[in-house]
Scaffold this active site. Sequence first.
Site, mmCIF file in Angstrom:
data_model
loop_
_atom_site.group_PDB
_atom_site.id
_atom_site.type_symbol
_atom_site.label_atom_id
_atom_site.label_comp_id
_atom_site.label_asym_id
_atom_site.label_seq_id
_atom_site.Cartn_x
_atom_site.Cartn_y
_atom_site.Cartn_z
ATOM 1 N N ASP A 26 0.849 -1.191 0.000
ATOM 2 C CA ASP A 26 0.000 0.000 0.000
ATOM 3 C C ASP A 26 0.886 1.243 0.000
ATOM 4 O O ASP A 26 1.813 1.351 0.819
ATOM 5 C CB ASP A 26 -0.897 -0.009 1.245
ATOM 6 C CG ASP A 26 -2.016 1.004 1.153
ATOM 7 O OD1 ASP A 26 -2.935 0.787 0.355
ATOM 8 O OD2 ASP A 26 -1.963 2.010 1.877
ATOM 9 N N HIS A 50 -4.834 15.068 -8.465
ATOM 10 C CA HIS A 50 -5.139 13.692 -8.861
ATOM 11 C C HIS A 50 -4.394 13.255 -10.125
ATOM 12 O O HIS A 50 -4.088 12.068 -10.276
ATOM 13 C CB HIS A 50 -6.653 13.534 -9.039
ATOM 14 C CG HIS A 50 -7.395 13.509 -7.741
ATOM 15 N ND1 HIS A 50 -7.525 12.379 -6.970
ATOM 16 C CD2 HIS A 50 -8.015 14.498 -7.042
ATOM 17 C CE1 HIS A 50 -8.206 12.648 -5.867
ATOM 18 N NE2 HIS A 50 -8.522 13.935 -5.883
ATOM 19 N N GLU A 96 -4.719 2.654 -4.248
ATOM 20 C CA GLU A 96 -3.262 2.723 -4.180
ATOM 21 C C GLU A 96 -2.647 1.431 -3.641
ATOM 22 O O GLU A 96 -1.474 1.396 -3.282
ATOM 23 C CB GLU A 96 -2.829 3.897 -3.304
ATOM 24 C CG GLU A 96 -3.136 3.762 -1.827
ATOM 25 C CD GLU A 96 -4.540 4.221 -1.445
ATOM 26 O OE1 GLU A 96 -4.774 4.473 -0.258
ATOM 27 O OE2 GLU A 96 -5.403 4.330 -2.341
#
Length: 317
Positions: free
Chosen positions: A177, A190, A221
């Site tokens: 992660d 973004h 993610e």
Amino acid sequence: MSWTEMALNGRILVVDDAMENIQILHAALQDEQEVLFALDGARALDLARTQHPDLILVDAMMPGMDGYAVCAALRAAPETRDIPVIFVTALKTPEDETRALDAGAADFITKPVNAAVVRARVRTQLTVKRQADTLRALTLTDPLTGVANRRAFDERLEAEWRRCARAGLPVALILADVDHFKAYNDHYGHQAGDACLVQVAAALRRGAGRTHDLVTRYGGEEFAILLPQLDAPGAEGVTHRLQAELAQLGLPHAASPTAPHITMSLGLSSLVPRDAQGANVLVASADTLLYQAKAGGRNQYRMGGAGALANAGGQVS
């Protein structure tokens, strides 16, 4: 890939209990295709699972397991159900052809075979198969990062779990992660976040290394790296490579309280599948370890079994 290229250089499995029939088909196909052969149904199924042929030519009438049973077994197994099958048989009636097609055959060729007809039918089925494979690959790919998507991961995990269970081999999984990714998006925007994920996915793919390892965008993610036939020490080595590739990127992350650059937390688990277990036990284990790595301060990994903790430099503490 052109139409001509799609129709050539396939791996063809010929299944017939008579070696002379195999030799005839081999002679017809050897200049355009790689030809494997099996003299019985059980051996054919074993080769289909291990050699992954693009197409299977099978005789209908064989002692023991006949062509219909072979076709049914191929269709029943997830790892072989998409391999097209052509029946090559002395049976000639419309009822015989209908039975073969109902069993899942893609085509039906009667003996004695004509070499030109066999080559043409094989080319047609290879072209159709490769077109279907291309379309399927698109449905199994994450459009942003170009790595596998969650659907591809779920399918591959189940297949590898069953295969390694049969062989008594381990399956390893790394869940990774990106640390503080929401803060990254908030700080850089973004579009920059998307570009970051593309670079992270490429780094993970380089770190995984082996052609049969699967790097997946698991969600947002989070990434999953499936490592078949790899025990915990081997998977830990992969984890070190992943960390090294990510560090080499050096992507700035000014909003991270952990480090001034992009880092990841990772959970690594390796298990030998057991009959009573489903593959979800591996995912649950890696997910728990990932949570521990994040709770322990991020930018580190936790490993299954011994519960080892390591920092981003890969030193076990």
